[in-house]
Design a protein around this motif. Structure first.
Motif: not given
Ligand SMILES: *Cc1c(COP(=O)(O)O)cnc(C)c1O
Length: 246
Positions: A103-105, A128-135
């Motif tokens: 999940q952490s690609v 899954m592509v892990q996105v940093n949504t909290s900057f």
């Protein structure tokens, strides 16, 4: 003592499923549209066994060595394993052996390493592509601005089957504060699908934890990852699993 431990897990699980069902009802969603992933870092194999015996099917870990040891200890059980931590390229071989989804690609060097190894083994892997949504809150996951380019590039890799997106969200005491993170992840997925960058089936949103799973479900989570609220407080700080140094 042992009985008490089992009993606690049982009650906690039942409570989590109630919370998930409630959140689905309020959001007007089918209960079956959200899966529970047990986030089992630091949890001994016996604890995981209790949960699986109660019908749980999906387990996630953050460290490959810990995952492998527990998987070996639980080899007699049928369940699904997803990797949810920072994956170092030198652990790719183990990951491919033990998990059915990463999940952490979150970076190209990992993609290349995965592809190389998968080609050798002549098979594919769900990611899954892990996105940093909290900057600035977290160093892990892709910057949202880079996600679309990244998934465009992923198209060249037949070995990787993109299932959707994962985010950790903001670490906040108040669940409501994390809502913009989760909303952002859903927007990214929707746009990626509408623009044809990923298939319609790549619609997983892995988001929501013990403290904020209701918010995540309202924002469209298809998978919530819960640890503490099922297995109790961890003895290690989470920084052990999400170290400052990359
Ligand atoms: C530990 C962890 C969780 C679960 O967090 P809790 O607050 O214990 O429910 C979810 N996702 C990831 C990536 C984790 O490392």
């Amino acid at each position: 003592m042992q009985d008490q431990y089992q009993q606690n897990i049982k009650e906690n699980l039942s409570h989590i499923h109630q919370r998930m069902a409630n959140a689905c009802r309020i959001a007007g969603r089918e209960e079956s549209s959200v899966r529970l992933l047990l986030a089992t870092k630091t949890v001994p194999p016996e604890g995981i066994r209790v949960a699986i015996d109660l019908g749980e099917q999906l387990v996630g870990e953050n460290r490959m060595q810990e995952f492998a040891q527990k998987a070996d200890a639980l080899a007699d059980l049928q369940y699904e394993r997803h990797f949810i931590g920072h994956l170092q390229t030198n652990k790719v071989k183990d990951a491919l052996k033990y998990v059915s989804c990463i999940q952490s690609v979150d970076r190209m060097d990992l993609v290349q390493k995965l592809d190389q190894r998968l080609q050798q083994e002549g098979r594919s892997m769900n990611i899954m592509v892990q996105v940093n949504t909290s900057f600035e809150e977290s160093k892990f996951g892709m910057n949202p601005d880079d996600v679309f380019d990244f998934i465009k590039q992923l198209k060249q890799y037949d070995t990787l089957v993109v299932k959707g997106f994962m985010t950790i969200g903001l670490f906040a005491d108040e669940a409501e504060l994390v809502r913009p993170s989760y909303r952002r992840l859903k927007e990214i997925r929707d746009r990626a699908i509408v623009e044809g960058l990923i298939s319609n089936n790549a619609n997983e949103l892995s988001m929501g934890m013990s403290g904020d799973l209701e918010v995540a479900i309202q924002e469209g989570a298809t998978m919530v990852r819960v640890g503490t609220a099922i297995f109790g407080k961890r003895i290690y700080a989470d920084s052990y699993y999400w170290p400052e140094e990359k």
